[in-house]
Motif scaffolding. Sequence first.
Motif, PDB file in Angstrom:
ATOM      1  N   GLY A 283     -63.781 -30.651 101.975  1.00 35.59           N
ATOM      2  CA  GLY A 283     -64.244 -30.058 103.224  1.00 35.59           C
ATOM      3  C   GLY A 283     -63.190 -29.151 103.817  1.00 35.59           C
ATOM      4  N   ASP A 284     -62.803 -29.412 105.063  1.00 32.29           N
ATOM      5  CA  ASP A 284     -61.796 -28.584 105.734  1.00 32.29           C
ATOM      6  C   ASP A 284     -60.393 -29.184 105.636  1.00 32.29           C
ATOM      7  OD1 ASP A 284     -63.624 -26.658 106.546  1.00 32.29           O
ATOM      8  OD2 ASP A 284     -64.197 -27.818 108.315  1.00 32.29           O
ATOM      9  N   ALA A 285     -60.213 -30.143 104.763  1.00 28.93           N
ATOM     10  CA  ALA A 285     -58.888 -30.751 104.573  1.00 28.93           C
ATOM     11  C   ALA A 285     -57.955 -29.748 103.898  1.00 28.93           C
ATOM     12  CB  ALA A 285     -59.023 -32.031 103.746  1.00 28.93           C
ATOM     13  N   ASP A 286     -56.837 -30.203 103.407  1.00 28.37           N
ATOM     14  CA  ASP A 286     -55.815 -29.335 102.810  1.00 28.37           C
ATOM     15  C   ASP A 286     -56.305 -28.820 101.459  1.00 28.37           C
ATOM     16  OD1 ASP A 286     -53.589 -28.078 101.832  1.00 28.37           O
ATOM     17  OD2 ASP A 286     -52.214 -29.700 102.339  1.00 28.37           O
ATOM     18  N   ARG A 287     -57.013 -27.706 101.478  1.00 24.51           N
ATOM     19  CA  ARG A 287     -57.657 -27.205 100.263  1.00 24.51           C
ATOM     20  C   ARG A 287     -56.648 -26.616  99.271  1.00 24.51           C
ATOM     21  NH1 ARG A 287     -63.292 -26.776 101.013  1.00 24.51           N
ATOM     22  NH2 ARG A 287     -63.505 -24.957  99.663  1.00 24.51           N
ATOM     23  N   ILE A 288     -55.530 -26.125  99.748  1.00 26.19           N
ATOM     24  CA  ILE A 288     -54.492 -25.637  98.844  1.00 26.19           C
ATOM     25  C   ILE A 288     -53.922 -26.800  98.034  1.00 26.19           C
ATOM     26  CG2 ILE A 288     -52.200 -24.593  98.687  1.00 26.19           C
ATOM     27  CD1 ILE A 288     -54.454 -22.586  99.242  1.00 26.19           C
ATOM     28  N   ALA A 289     -53.692 -27.922  98.686  1.00 34.77           N
ATOM     29  CA  ALA A 289     -53.233 -29.108  97.958  1.00 34.77           C
ATOM     30  C   ALA A 289     -54.282 -29.552  96.947  1.00 34.77           C
ATOM     31  CB  ALA A 289     -52.926 -30.242  98.936  1.00 34.77           C
ATOM     32  N   VAL A 290     -55.543 -29.451  97.309  1.00 35.61           N
ATOM     33  CA  VAL A 290     -56.621 -29.823  96.390  1.00 35.61           C
ATOM     34  C   VAL A 290     -56.606 -28.920  95.158  1.00 35.61           C
ATOM     35  CG1 VAL A 290     -59.137 -29.912  96.105  1.00 35.61           C
ATOM     36  CG2 VAL A 290     -58.087 -30.816  98.184  1.00 35.61           C
ATOM     37  N   LEU A 291     -56.356 -27.633  95.352  1.00 37.99           N
ATOM     38  CA  LEU A 291     -56.282 -26.711  94.217  1.00 37.99           C
ATOM     39  C   LEU A 291     -55.160 -27.102  93.254  1.00 37.99           C
ATOM     40  CD1 LEU A 291     -56.753 -23.107  95.677  1.00 37.99           C
ATOM     41  CD2 LEU A 291     -58.341 -24.386  94.235  1.00 37.99           C
ATOM     42  N   VAL A 292     -53.976 -27.357  93.823  1.00 34.38           N
ATOM     43  CA  VAL A 292     -52.833 -27.721  92.970  1.00 34.38           C
ATOM     44  C   VAL A 292     -53.109 -29.044  92.261  1.00 34.38           C
ATOM     45  CG1 VAL A 292     -50.382 -28.323  92.947  1.00 34.38           C
ATOM     46  CG2 VAL A 292     -51.187 -26.425  94.371  1.00 34.38           C
ATOM     47  N   GLU A 293     -53.628 -30.011  92.988  1.00 33.51           N
ATOM     48  CA  GLU A 293     -53.970 -31.302  92.369  1.00 33.51           C
ATOM     49  C   GLU A 293     -55.036 -31.115  91.285  1.00 33.51           C
ATOM     50  OE1 GLU A 293     -55.216 -33.472  95.788  1.00 33.51           O
ATOM     51  OE2 GLU A 293     -53.174 -33.637  96.602  1.00 33.51           O
ATOM     52  N   GLY A 294     -55.983 -30.217  91.546  1.00 34.38           N
ATOM     53  CA  GLY A 294     -57.026 -29.968  90.561  1.00 34.38           C
ATOM     54  C   GLY A 294     -56.504 -29.306  89.303  1.00 34.38           C
TER      55      GLY A 294
END
Length: 200
Positions: A82-93
């Motif tokens: 959602g609106d959480a830390d999407r940049i961190a989600v990208l790196v984790e992904g």
Amino acid sequence: MGRRSDHSRQDLETLILAAAAALVAEVGLAGFSAREVARRIGYSIGTIHNVFGTTDRLVTAINTRSFGLWAAYLRERLDLAGDADRIAVLVEGYFGFARSHTHWWTAIYDHRLPPDATLPEADQQARGVLTEIVITEVARALHRPVDDGIATLARSLIATVHGHCAFAVSGAWALMGEAAPETAALARVREALAGHIAAG
């Protein structure tokens, strides 16, 4: 196993690609053999060549399939974020896909087409989806519209994360005495984004 008369060309393409991707997942690109794929599906090596042309084209198709799965993997995680830390989600992904599907991920970067061959347009477009996801998220994080500058920055960030991930997957990161490549990659991305904001 059915023979050639039991499958359309499209059926054969799907059958071959699924078996070939499964083989890469098991043994990696170094252990890959189109002849083994043919054996597994009960067809001749000639059938694979008739459908894909060359082993290079088959591996290209496998890698394009992996890009599609990777893009879907990222989208799923971004949707959940959602609106959480999407940049961190990208790196984790990025790291997550590489760790969960190491042979597929490694094959993308290990395979080289012959010098006289070019990547078909359909493959380029399919593979480009992954980069477009990152470009969109970088623009969102910076509250900027997508433009050439944002696209260039996003590609540089991909390269940064990829370098950290490749060292982690190969074991080189641990050999350097470092224990948290994902954390370091995210820190470098955040620094680059902060620098871009500061530069106006």
